[in-house]
Write an enzyme that holds these catalytic residues in place. Structure first.
Site, short mmCIF file in Angstrom:
data_model
loop_
_atom_site.label_atom_id
_atom_site.label_comp_id
_atom_site.label_asym_id
_atom_site.label_seq_id
_atom_site.Cartn_x
_atom_site.Cartn_y
_atom_site.Cartn_z
N ASN A 173 1.08 -1.18 0.21
CA ASN A 173 -0.04 0.12 -0.04
C ASN A 173 0.92 1.24 -0.15
OD1 ASN A 173 -1.61 2.13 0.58
ND2 ASN A 173 -2.77 1.26 2.46
N ARG A 192 -2.81 -2.14 -3.33
CA ARG A 192 -4.02 -1.03 -3.14
C ARG A 192 -3.85 0.04 -3.99
NH1 ARG A 192 -4.90 3.65 1.02
NH2 ARG A 192 -6.96 3.91 0.40
N HIS A 205 -12.27 4.19 -0.13
CA HIS A 205 -12.39 2.93 0.75
C HIS A 205 -12.98 1.78 0.41
CE1 HIS A 205 -11.70 7.04 2.96
NE2 HIS A 205 -10.63 6.49 3.10
N ARG A 265 -8.79 17.46 6.54
CA ARG A 265 -9.70 17.77 5.40
C ARG A 265 -11.16 18.38 5.83
NH1 ARG A 265 -8.69 12.54 1.78
NH2 ARG A 265 -7.85 11.91 3.75
N GLU A 279 -8.51 -4.39 5.22
CA GLU A 279 -8.31 -4.02 3.79
C GLU A 279 -7.13 -5.09 3.08
OE1 GLU A 279 -8.04 0.02 5.25
OE2 GLU A 279 -8.68 0.37 3.37
#
Ligand code: ADP
Length: 400
Positions: A12, A94, A183, A238, A387
């Site tokens: 990842n 990923r 996601h 964010r 994940e």
């Protein structure tokens, strides 16, 4: 016979980091995990842990990049356990953004790399790093299949009424400007695990999945298919959804460029801006408990926004079997879960069980579980997302 059987390497790559893991795709048992951080900087470093050993760390040398990190993985870390190295039969990558090109895991070839490059405008920080990771992993692990697992793939099932923006059509047709979702690999895992808890086939399960990490998103999953994902939550740095006129106001009044506004919204906003102390939820949670006004407001805004998004997903789902919380915040902050669910109590009959809510906490290590009362109209779960396991399983599908 290799004592590890067949394992998958999962990679990842972020803009300045590479996370890696070697795991058994059947049960998710992790034999090695680690992270290379601060890539490109003087303090570039790597840390890793074999399952039965203490954590080790090393410097990668000033300015080391993704390639050096993966070379170190092969030459310095894997060389400590050649049998584990030899057990790797596939490598899953990923990939944050696959645009509308990919709706499932895909064997990587040069064309796939070119397509990942094509959609860089939709993931300018992530996709270039993924390409670096792919190139160097293919070089360092040349004899195994490399598989791209796209975060956006799961969301490709959402209908046009969910992904189209109400702006002129040519932006969609010519520039592919639409909602893609985030996601997805995690949302798919959370939905699958929730269905198992409910003892229902995934195809008959309606669940609202909340992935709450540094990045955060909520998704409506109907019968295992994504109906409407949204990335509008308040995040670490964010701002999430914001009135578009705020952009014009800042450009007009402060003479900011669009690039500067983007930077502020991405790097200086969210929980960091609201709390004034950190983008990390832990110190903000401490402040909330002490009643520090900025932390209280930050938590209230986070939960209020999250509750409103969850509420909006009753529309695509109609009937909601369960709401599941996952990710670093969803798994570890019982306060955020409680504040959010309490806002949904009156309109939707959601009832959190305080005792269960404080029991199922990721850091306590007692796994996933139900955190609602028996009388709650929809069940509520804390699900520890995985994940890596999803990516490992996808990667194994390409082993001959
Ligand atoms: P990423 O999106 O980088 O994968 P994670 O899913 O690891 O992120 O989530 C990181 C977030 O989880 C951070 O905001 C961190 O503060 C939060 N977190 C981790 N542990 C706790 C905890 N015990 N209580 C509250 N928040 C936590």
């Amino acid at each position: 016979m290799n004592k590890y059987g067949s394992t998958a390497l999962v990679i990842n790559c972020g803009s300045s980091s590479v996370k890696f893991a070697i795991l058994d795709p059947k049960d998710g048992h992790t034999y090695l995990s680690g992270i290379a951080e601060a890539l490109g900087l003087d303090e570039a470093r790597i840390s890793w842990r074999f399952e039965d050993q203490d954590k080790e760390k090393a410097s990668l040398g000033a300015g080391a990049g993704h390639d050096r990190a993966l070379e170190f993985l092969v030459k310095n870390i894997m060389s400590q356990n050649e049998e584990l190295h030899d057990s790797i039969v596939s490598c899953g990558h990923r990939i944050v953004q696959g645009g509308d090109i990919y709706s499932e895991p895909t064997l990587i070839d040069d064309e796939v790399v070119a397509n990942i490059a094509k959609v860089i405008p939709f993931a300018p920080l992530h996709n270039p790093a993924h390409i670096l990771g792919i190139e160097s992993a293919r070089k360092n692990f040349p004899n195994i299949p490399h598989v791209a697992v796209f975060d956006t793939a799961f969301h490709q099932t959402m209908p046009p009424k969910a992904y189209r923006y109400a702006i002129p059509e040519t932006y969609y047709t010519d520039l592919h400007l639409r909602k893609y979702g985030a996601h997805g690999t995690s949302h798919m895992y959370i939905a699958q695990e929730t269905a198992k808890f409910l003892n229902k086939p995934l195809e008959e399960t309606n669940v609202i999945t909340c992935h709450l990490g540094n990045g955060a998103s909520v998704s409506a999953v109907k019968g295992g298919k994504c109906m409407d994902p949204l990335a509008g939550l308040v995040m670490g740095t964010r701002c999430g959804c914001i009135d578009a006129s705020v952009v014009f106001f800042l450009c007009d009044r402060l003479k900011m460029t669009p690039e500067q506004v983007k930077d502020v919204f991405n790097k200086e906003s969210g929980m960091l801006a609201l709390s004034g102390i950190s983008s990390d939820m832990r110190p903000i949670e401490e402040g909330y408990i002490k009643g520090e006004p900025k932390c209280v407001l930050a938590f209230d805004i986070y939960a209020y926004r999250l509750a409103k998004f969850i509420a909006s997903y009753y529309v695509p789902l109609g009937h909601v079997d369960a709401i599941s919380f996952a990710g670093g915040i969803g798994e570890n902050s019982d306060i955020i879960r409680k504040l959010t669910c309490d806002l949904l109590k009156e309109p939707f009959g959601l009832e959190i069980d305080d005792e269960l809510n404080s029991k199922f906490m990721g850091f306590k290590g007692n796994g996933s579980g139900k955190i609602s009362t028996e009388s709650s109209k929809s069940a509520i779960f804390m699900i520890q997302t995985n994940e890596e396991l999803m990516i490992a399983r996808s990667a194994m599908k390409f082993v001959k």
